[in-house]
Design an enzyme around this catalytic site. Structure first.
Site, PDB file in Angstrom:
ATOM      1  N   SER A   8       0.797  -1.227   0.000  1.00  0.00           N
ATOM      2  CA  SER A   8       0.000   0.000   0.000  1.00  0.00           C
ATOM      3  C   SER A   8       0.829   1.276   0.000  1.00  0.00           C
ATOM      4  O   SER A   8       0.283   2.362  -0.142  1.00  0.00           O
ATOM      5  CB  SER A   8      -0.945   0.019   1.215  1.00  0.00           C
ATOM      6  OG  SER A   8      -0.211   0.138   2.418  1.00  0.00           O
ATOM      7  N   LYS A  54       0.264   4.201   6.819  1.00  0.00           N
ATOM      8  CA  LYS A  54      -0.424   5.007   5.812  1.00  0.00           C
ATOM      9  C   LYS A  54       0.073   6.457   5.882  1.00  0.00           C
ATOM     10  O   LYS A  54       0.749   6.842   6.836  1.00  0.00           O
ATOM     11  CB  LYS A  54      -1.944   4.991   6.046  1.00  0.00           C
ATOM     12  CG  LYS A  54      -2.594   3.624   5.863  1.00  0.00           C
ATOM     13  CD  LYS A  54      -2.547   3.142   4.440  1.00  0.00           C
ATOM     14  CE  LYS A  54      -3.207   1.788   4.250  1.00  0.00           C
ATOM     15  NZ  LYS A  54      -2.381   0.684   4.795  1.00  0.00           N
TER      16      LYS A  54
END
Length: 203
Positions: free
Chosen positions: A120, A158
């Site tokens: 990610s 993230k």
């Protein structure tokens, strides 16, 4: 030893110190060559030149440097694995090893180290298997890469994107547009374990 690139010397010196801090040993000439993408013979001639300049000591194929025994120049950083879920813990039984990070390169902690997993964050240059040096910080700034709890109370890496204007929730952004597009995670409360300070690439 003429015409040696001072920038390459700095890169070699920085890599040697970082390598020693993580692995508690000096890198080989081949490891330096591999990291800096140069020929082994080039790494060797640069080490000899750096020895002559007093940047380090290189004798019989072994590197030595003053900081190896210098007190107060290292920050302790436990390696705590992937930390897949729940609150981060650095209790002794969860620590794989302890690394010593040179403060000249990393600054002062407190730090911990995680292994990256998943895909990610590839647009940030982070791939599965990389080692992430995390500076503990409960109050990240917008744009920081954070280790935070998602809506399922699991740790995730993230990009902190600020707060959603409609819901007031914190935005955790995926950084792999080819795979995830503009996908985000919204969390009611931002619980940050820390922010990415440095990425140590897998070999």
């Amino acid at each position: 030893m003429r015409h040696k690139d001072p920038e390459l010397m700095k890169k070699i010196a920085g890599f040697v110190e970082e390598f020693y801090g993580i692995r508690s040993r000096m890198p080989s000439t081949a490891e330096i060559a591999n990291e800096l993408h140069v020929a082994k013979s080039t790494a060797y001639t640069y080490l000899v030149a750096m020895d002559k300049k007093g940047m380090l000591t290189y004798r019989n194929g072994e590197i030595h440097a003053d900081y190896m025994n210098r007190p107060g120049s290292w920050a302790d950083a436990p390696v705590v694995g992937f930390v897949p879920c729940g609150e981060l813990t650095t209790e002794e039984e969860n620590i794989e090893m302890r690394a010593k990070l040179p403060t000249a390169l990393f600054g002062d902690g407190p730090f911990f180290i995680l292994h990256a997993k998943g895909d990610s964050m590839e647009d940030e240059g982070i791939e599965a298997g990389d080692m992430l040096v995390i500076r503990q910080n409960p109050c990240p700034e917008i744009g920081d890469l954070v280790i935070a709890l998602d809506e399922e109370n699991q740790n995730t890496l993230k990009r902190f994107g600020g707060f959603d204007k409609k819901t007031g929730k914190a935005i955790l952004q995926y950084r792999n547009k080819a795979v995830y597009g503009d996908k985000v995670i919204l969390v009611k409360t931002l619980v940050s374990q820390g922010v990415v300070s440095h990425v140590i690439k897998k070999k």
